[in-house]
Design a protein around this motif. Structure first.
Motif, PDB file in Angstrom:
ATOM      1  N   LEU A  50      40.845  30.098  44.416  1.00 24.59           N
ATOM      2  CA  LEU A  50      40.439  31.209  43.275  1.00 24.59           C
ATOM      3  C   LEU A  50      41.577  31.589  42.321  1.00 24.59           C
ATOM      4  O   LEU A  50      40.740  31.016  40.998  1.00 24.59           O
ATOM      5  CB  LEU A  50      40.293  32.154  44.146  1.00 24.59           C
ATOM      6  N   ALA A  51      42.774  30.919  42.418  1.00 22.50           N
ATOM      7  CA  ALA A  51      43.292  31.086  41.491  1.00 22.50           C
ATOM      8  C   ALA A  51      43.595  29.688  40.142  1.00 22.50           C
ATOM      9  O   ALA A  51      43.251  29.699  39.102  1.00 22.50           O
ATOM     10  CB  ALA A  51      44.665  31.154  41.866  1.00 22.50           C
ATOM     11  N   GLN A  52      42.922  28.469  41.460  1.00 24.29           N
ATOM     12  CA  GLN A  52      43.015  27.179  40.553  1.00 24.29           C
ATOM     13  C   GLN A  52      41.921  27.352  39.337  1.00 24.29           C
ATOM     14  O   GLN A  52      41.966  26.629  38.447  1.00 24.29           O
ATOM     15  CB  GLN A  52      43.477  26.090  41.440  1.00 24.29           C
ATOM     16  N   ILE A  53      40.361  28.152  40.086  1.00 26.57           N
ATOM     17  CA  ILE A  53      39.496  27.688  39.462  1.00 26.57           C
ATOM     18  C   ILE A  53      40.068  29.053  37.953  1.00 26.57           C
ATOM     19  O   ILE A  53      38.759  29.041  37.566  1.00 26.57           O
ATOM     20  CB  ILE A  53      38.586  27.640  39.833  1.00 26.57           C
ATOM     21  N   GLY A  54      40.531  30.366  38.061  1.00 28.07           N
ATOM     22  CA  GLY A  54      40.554  31.458  37.541  1.00 28.07           C
ATOM     23  C   GLY A  54      39.843  32.246  37.757  1.00 28.07           C
ATOM     24  O   GLY A  54      39.067  32.840  37.372  1.00 28.07           O
ATOM     25  N   ALA A  55      39.264  32.321  38.534  1.00 27.84           N
ATOM     26  CA  ALA A  55      38.437  33.035  39.439  1.00 27.84           C
ATOM     27  C   ALA A  55      39.356  34.889  39.434  1.00 27.84           C
ATOM     28  O   ALA A  55      39.204  35.406  40.594  1.00 27.84           O
ATOM     29  CB  ALA A  55      37.890  33.086  40.686  1.00 27.84           C
ATOM     30  N   GLU A  56      39.547  35.227  38.226  1.00 20.56           N
ATOM     31  CA  GLU A  56      40.074  36.313  38.258  1.00 20.56           C
ATOM     32  C   GLU A  56      40.139  37.724  38.916  1.00 20.56           C
ATOM     33  O   GLU A  56      40.484  38.739  39.667  1.00 20.56           O
ATOM     34  CB  GLU A  56      40.812  36.655  36.948  1.00 20.56           C
ATOM     35  N   ALA A  57      38.682  37.909  39.054  1.00 21.13           N
ATOM     36  CA  ALA A  57      37.657  38.881  39.392  1.00 21.13           C
ATOM     37  C   ALA A  57      37.884  38.817  40.879  1.00 21.13           C
ATOM     38  O   ALA A  57      37.569  40.255  41.703  1.00 21.13           O
ATOM     39  CB  ALA A  57      35.983  39.033  38.719  1.00 21.13           C
ATOM     40  N   GLU A  58      37.623  37.596  41.432  1.00 23.44           N
ATOM     41  CA  GLU A  58      37.914  37.658  42.846  1.00 23.44           C
ATOM     42  C   GLU A  58      38.961  38.175  43.276  1.00 23.44           C
ATOM     43  O   GLU A  58      39.239  38.700  44.085  1.00 23.44           O
ATOM     44  CB  GLU A  58      37.323  36.253  43.882  1.00 23.44           C
TER      45      GLU A  58
END
Length: 357
Positions: A50-58
């Motif tokens: 999730l961090a690698q794809i930049g999914a901050e909200a998740e």
């Protein structure tokens, strides 16, 4: 549902810790050794991805970072030195900054030297004010200590409200609670025993015992303070009094646990203490000073009596440290971790109950 992506998210998280998740090539070693990994919970690979794809909200609405106890096995087995354990620790700091409506936590984590300076300044100003105070300091200290639990409760409740909103309300669009023992009991157990350390494959007894000592010692010290059980400036205690027993255990536990934590951070042999943040050091050093100063104050009371000038001075130092601790450290950084993990366990059970309906 669309996924909002922040390409600079990893760079943002790096301000909260020391890791190199960009080096991860998804080999799965960290998940293979993590005792928290299950079919529906890939620790810590899910958070890494999730961090690698930049999914901050998740990530901002997740509980996984709080369920991780940073045993360090994932970092030890990582062939790329990406330090996933420290990454999860950094996510916890990041989540605190997201829960904090004042945004002071984020500022302190990014510029820790400012928090250190402010804590020292508050101590100096408080001690100066106490020394120049010509009234009855025993009465003044009682009034100050009565304020502490209200201030802490207000800060903690604001964090819990934001955490609950992100994790539960925003997902289910309703208020969920559970009074089932299977949901409540693990939360209470975590608070009292820090039992989740036992989930690690290689049990770190040194670390687990240090946490139990500091947690139990501090909670007892808080009880002593809130209910004003100790009155070193008005009552002459003896070695065998109930108050002495409570003080000796609480301060002894804090001092021993604090020394153990500082030793680990100095030796740096364990992955969990290899990259200690400045806020970690400030937390351990301050709580050690609280325990040590209270112990010395009580010993001085036993030996010299409550009317001795030295006892009053030592007590003023102790209260001044507590003021800096409560105002600058407690609501914003490391201390608050002690409460989020038990709350996360409760919310995780709450989610599981809801998803089974």
């Amino acid at each position: 549902m669309s996924l909002k992506v922040d390409t600079g998210f990893i760079k943002k998280i790096k301000k909260y810790g020391a890791f190199d998740i960009s080096a991860c090539f998804n080999c799965g070693n960290c998940t293979a050794v993590c005792s928290l990994s299950k079919e529906d919970a890939s620790f810590p690979r899910k958070m890494i991805r999730l961090a690698q794809i930049g999914a901050e909200a998740e990530i901002s609405s997740s509980l996984e970072p709080w369920l991780c106890t940073y045993c360090g096995e994932c970092s030890t087995t990582c062939p790329r030195q990406a330090y996933p354990g420290e990454f999860m620790m950094s996510l916890r700091r990041f989540l605190i900054s997201k829960y904090d409506v004042t945004k002071i936590s984020s500022f302190f984590y990014k510029f820790p030297f400012i928090q250190n300076i402010l804590a020292l300044l508050v101590f100096i100003v408080s001690l100066g004010a106490f020394i120049s105070y010509h009234g009855d300091f025993a009465v003044l200290s009682q009034k100050i200590e009565v304020i502490f639990p209200f201030y802490i409760s207000l800060a903690l409740l604001s964090y819990i409200f934001i955490m609950y909103k992100r994790v539960i309300f925003d997902k289910y669009k309703k208020v969920l609670v559970s009074f089932k023992m299977k949901t409540i009991l693990p939360t209470i157990t975590q608070i009292l025993k820090q039992i989740m350390f036992a989930g690690c494959t290689e049990l770190d007894l040194w670390r687990g015992m240090a946490h139990v000592l500091v947690m139990s010692g501090y909670l007892l010290t808080l009880v002593i303070s809130v209910f004003h059980i100790l009155e070193p400036l008005t009552i002459h205690y003896n070695w065998l009094s109930l108050q002495s027993f409570l003080v000796f255990y609480s301060t002894g536990a804090i001092v021993l646990g604090g020394l153990s934590m500082m030793a680990r951070r100095t030796i740096k042999k364990s992955p969990s203490s290899m990259f200690s943040h400045s806020s970690d050091w400030l937390f351990v050093l301050t709580i050690f000073l609280i325990g040590f100063s209270l112990l010395i104050t009580h010993l001085a009371n036993i030996v010299m009596g409550p009317q001795a000038h030295g006892v009053e001075m030592l007590y003023k130092i102790n209260v001044a440290i507590e003021v800096a601790w409560i105002l600058i450290i407690v609501p914003f950084t490391k201390w608050i971790h002690l409460f989020f993990r038990p709350i996360a366990i409760y919310l995780q059970h709450l989610k599981e109950e809801r998803d089974l309906v």
